[in-house]
Design a protein around this motif. Structure first.
Motif, short mmCIF file in Angstrom:
data_model
loop_
_atom_site.label_atom_id
_atom_site.label_comp_id
_atom_site.label_asym_id
_atom_site.label_seq_id
_atom_site.Cartn_x
_atom_site.Cartn_y
_atom_site.Cartn_z
N ASP A 83 61.54 15.31 32.34
CA ASP A 83 60.78 16.52 32.01
C ASP A 83 61.42 17.73 32.68
O ASP A 83 62.03 17.62 33.75
N SER A 143 58.80 24.74 29.09
CA SER A 143 58.80 23.38 29.62
C SER A 143 58.72 22.38 28.48
O SER A 143 58.35 22.71 27.35
N LYS A 197 58.40 17.77 27.78
CA LYS A 197 58.34 16.40 28.29
C LYS A 197 59.36 15.55 27.55
O LYS A 197 59.43 15.55 26.33
N TYR A 212 61.04 11.72 26.94
CA TYR A 212 60.77 10.29 27.08
C TYR A 212 61.91 9.48 26.48
O TYR A 212 62.66 9.97 25.63
#
Length: 319
Positions: free
Chosen positions: A196, A222, A224, A226
């Motif tokens: 992240d 920002s 995230k 994965y």
């Protein structure tokens, strides 16, 4: 010979002593006179402050003010070395029709209030100071990120980028505000991401927007990240709008859905979570024996789902 040299030396010493006394006498006279009060003229530099918040100062009015003062001589010498700066407070500005101005009675008081106690303002220019102001306008515009983002192998962005704030307020003259429909961030590279991220990025303002301000000037972006896995699901093709009098066979009648998602998500997915459709009405449009298929339904929490193949062959049989 020696006596003459001594006499000459004494005469020179007397001259030097005399000159020293003369210098200090002159210095004492000068200091005494400069400590006296004089009447004279000088110029003050004008600085304009406290522009009303709803206006913008387009250009500075007059930059100097000629004044006649009663002051100590040392102060006049100081004015000759460095001009005194006087602030003109525009919160006292007046308006008539479309013109803004400060009358002499107003700025005379401002000048007098900024003089030291041992100065007396006797006279000054009595011209009205006209000030050119323009109305400030504001509006909200969206922020457009200018990013180059790449991910490490088997990594990708979860959901979408988060921009905080998504919109900013721009303030300035109407002529400049009307040209702004969005604001871009400075170009930023985020490469080979595996985790992240949160990044503060400055907004870009073009050079033409000299009188326009951004609020804020920095945004936070920002995202995230994965790590995903890949799994293939076998999904049957369902035919839409098929007349009762027609039978159709498709080759293949089962297609693959290549799905990318986190491993824990893939474990909870089955073929029944997908719906692949072919539309009979597309047959006449294509006028061929190939029919496109579309993925109509899929789980919401997956990264991507790709059909293989994206067309199927068909054979019609009418009863």
């Amino acid at each position: 010979m020696i006596i003459e040299r001594i006499k000459t030396g004494l005469k020179k010493r007397k001259v030097k002593v005399f000159l020293v006394f003369l210098f200090f006498s002159f210095l004492a006279w000068l200091v005494n006179n400069l400590a006296q009060t004089f009447v004279g003229t000088t110029s003050f530099e004008l600085n304009y402050v406290n522009v009303p918040p709803e206006y913008l100062l387009v250009e500075n009015p007059r930059s100097e003010l000629r004044v006649r003062l009663r002051a100590v001589g040392f102060q006049f010498i100081g004015f000759g070395i460095r001009k005194k700066s006087i602030q003109i407070n525009l919160s006292d500005i007046q308006k008539k029709s479309d013109r803004f101005y400060i009358p002499p009675s107003v700025y005379r008081k401002q000048v007098r209030d900024q003089l030291s106690n041992n100065m007396e303002l006797l006279d000054m220019d009595n011209d009205t100071i006209f000030v050119k102001l323009t109305t400030l306008e504001s509006k909200e515009v969206p922020v457009l990120p200018k990013l180059n983002i790449t991910f490490a192998k088997n990594h990708t962005l979860m959901d979408s980028l988060v921009i905080e704030p998504k919109t900013i307020v721009v303030n300035g003259p109407k002529s400049q505000i009307d040209t702004i429909s969005s604001v871009s961030t400075s170009y930023t590279e985020l490469l080979n991401l595996t985790t992240d991220f949160t990044k503060k990025i400055t907004l870009v303002k073009s050079r033409e927007l000299t009188k326009t301000n951004f609020e804020p000037t920095i945004v936070t972006i920002s995202g995230k990240i994965y790590k995903f896995s890949e799994q293939v699901f076998e999904v049957p093709v369902t035919m839409l709008n098929l007349p009762d009098s027609v039978q159709v066979r498709m080759f293949p009648d089962v297609v693959q859905v290549v799905c990318q998602a986190p491993l824990e998500v893939l474990k909870k997915i089955s073929s029944e979570d997908f719906l692949v459709l072919a539309d009979y009405e597309k047959i006449e449009e294509n006028n061929q024996n190939m029919l496109p298929v579309v993925l109509r339904e899929k789980p919401e929490n997956i990264n991507s789902a790709i059909l293989r193949p994206q067309e199927v062959e068909f054979i019609l049989k009418k009863e």
